[in-house]
Design an enzyme around this catalytic site. Structure first.
Site, PDB file in Angstrom:
ATOM      1  N   GLY A   1       1.017  -1.130   0.086  1.00 60.81           N
ATOM      2  CA  GLY A   1       0.156  -0.062   0.054  1.00 60.81           C
ATOM      3  C   GLY A   1       0.870   1.270  -0.021  1.00 60.81           C
TER       4      GLY A   1
ATOM      5  CD  GLN B   1       3.446   5.962   2.475  1.00 59.99           C
ATOM      6  OE1 GLN B   1       2.454   5.398   1.986  1.00 59.99           O
ATOM      7  NE2 GLN B   1       4.358   5.231   3.081  1.00 59.99           N
TER       8      GLN B   1
ATOM      9  CB  CYS C   1       4.899   2.363   7.571  1.00 64.35           C
ATOM     10  SG  CYS C   1       4.363   3.898   6.319  1.00 64.35           S
ATOM     11  CG  LEU C   2       6.445   0.999   1.408  1.00 67.72           C
ATOM     12  CD1 LEU C   2       5.988   1.244  -0.071  1.00 67.72           C
ATOM     13  CD2 LEU C   2       7.466   0.058   1.444  1.00 67.72           C
TER      14      LEU C   2
ATOM     15  CG  HIS D   1      -1.080   1.566   7.162  1.00 61.60           C
ATOM     16  ND1 HIS D   1       0.081   0.910   8.058  1.00 61.60           N
ATOM     17  CD2 HIS D   1      -0.124   2.284   6.231  1.00 61.60           C
ATOM     18  CE1 HIS D   1       1.354   1.312   7.764  1.00 61.60           C
ATOM     19  NE2 HIS D   1       1.044   2.266   6.713  1.00 61.60           N
ATOM     20  CD  GLU D   2      -1.332   2.307   2.663  1.00 63.07           C
ATOM     21  OE1 GLU D   2      -0.865   3.641   2.607  1.00 63.07           O
ATOM     22  OE2 GLU D   2      -0.623   1.503   3.047  1.00 63.07           O
TER      23      GLU D   2
ATOM     24  CG  HIS E   1       0.084   6.948   5.362  1.00 64.16           C
ATOM     25  ND1 HIS E   1       1.226   7.339   5.765  1.00 64.16           N
ATOM     26  CD2 HIS E   1       0.098   5.702   5.107  1.00 64.16           C
ATOM     27  CE1 HIS E   1       2.017   6.507   5.965  1.00 64.16           C
ATOM     28  NE2 HIS E   1       1.431   5.465   5.605  1.00 64.16           N
TER      29      HIS E   1
END
Ligand code: NI
Length: 172
Positions: free
Chosen positions: A45, A50, A94-95, A136-137, A140
């Site tokens: 995701g 991000q 998380c990226l 989660h996304e 963000h």
């Protein structure tokens, strides 16, 4: 085009993102870039902020195994419209917080409404890993990271590690 992924701490990862108005070719290109960036990372995701895009856009593909069919979903203005009382615990990453993982408890099943790449309104029920990922996304887009669910000490420890990582990356 692969876009650089912002690493925590970064003020852009703490901001509330603006809604998208009309779907345009520019937004479709953005979604393509986000998929490319996410698959390259690799991750399941990715959210606009991000990559420094402060709009409400996320992409996901939560296939578990390499042999599972790919299911890329791009969402504009996604929102959770219903969540189960039953919860699930997943070890999240998380990226924007590379190589740090922690267990987070979230509703197990969520109904999500969003606008797709054609501008059509979609609603779908997500369960398990998909449910965790979409929540989660969407977090963000509210400037919230999975580490915000952790105890302050653990969160500070991870943040310090990321500050160190960023210093090392800046040095090259
Ligand atoms: Ni993330």
């Amino acid at each position: 085009m692969i876009r650089p992924i912002l690493i925590h701490p970064d003020p852009r990862l703490k901001k509330v993102c603006a809604p998208v108005d009309d779907i345009s070719d520019a937004l479709r290109t953005l979604a393509d870039d986000m998929f490319e960036t996410m698959y390259d990372a690799p991750g399941i995701g990715l959210a606009g902020p991000q990559i420094g895009v402060m709009h409400r856009v996320i992409v996901m593909d939560c296939k578990r195994e390499d042999t599972d069919p790919s299911r890329p979903i791009a969402m504009f203005n996604p929102r959770v419209v219903a969540s189960s009382d039953e919860t699930n615990v997943y070890e999240e990453g998380c990226l924007s917080i590379p190589e740090q993982y922690a267990e987070v408890t979230r509703p197990k099943v969520v109904d999500v409404e969003w606008m797709d790449v054609d501008g059509a309104l979609q609603t779908e029920t997500f369960d398990g890993l998909w449910a965790t990922c979409v929540q989660h996304e969407i977090d963000h887009l509210e400037g919230k990271l999975f580490i915000d669910y952790l105890k302050p000490l653990k969160r500070q420890m991870i943040t310090r590690k990321m500050q160190k990582l960023k210093r090392e990356m800046a040095r090259g």
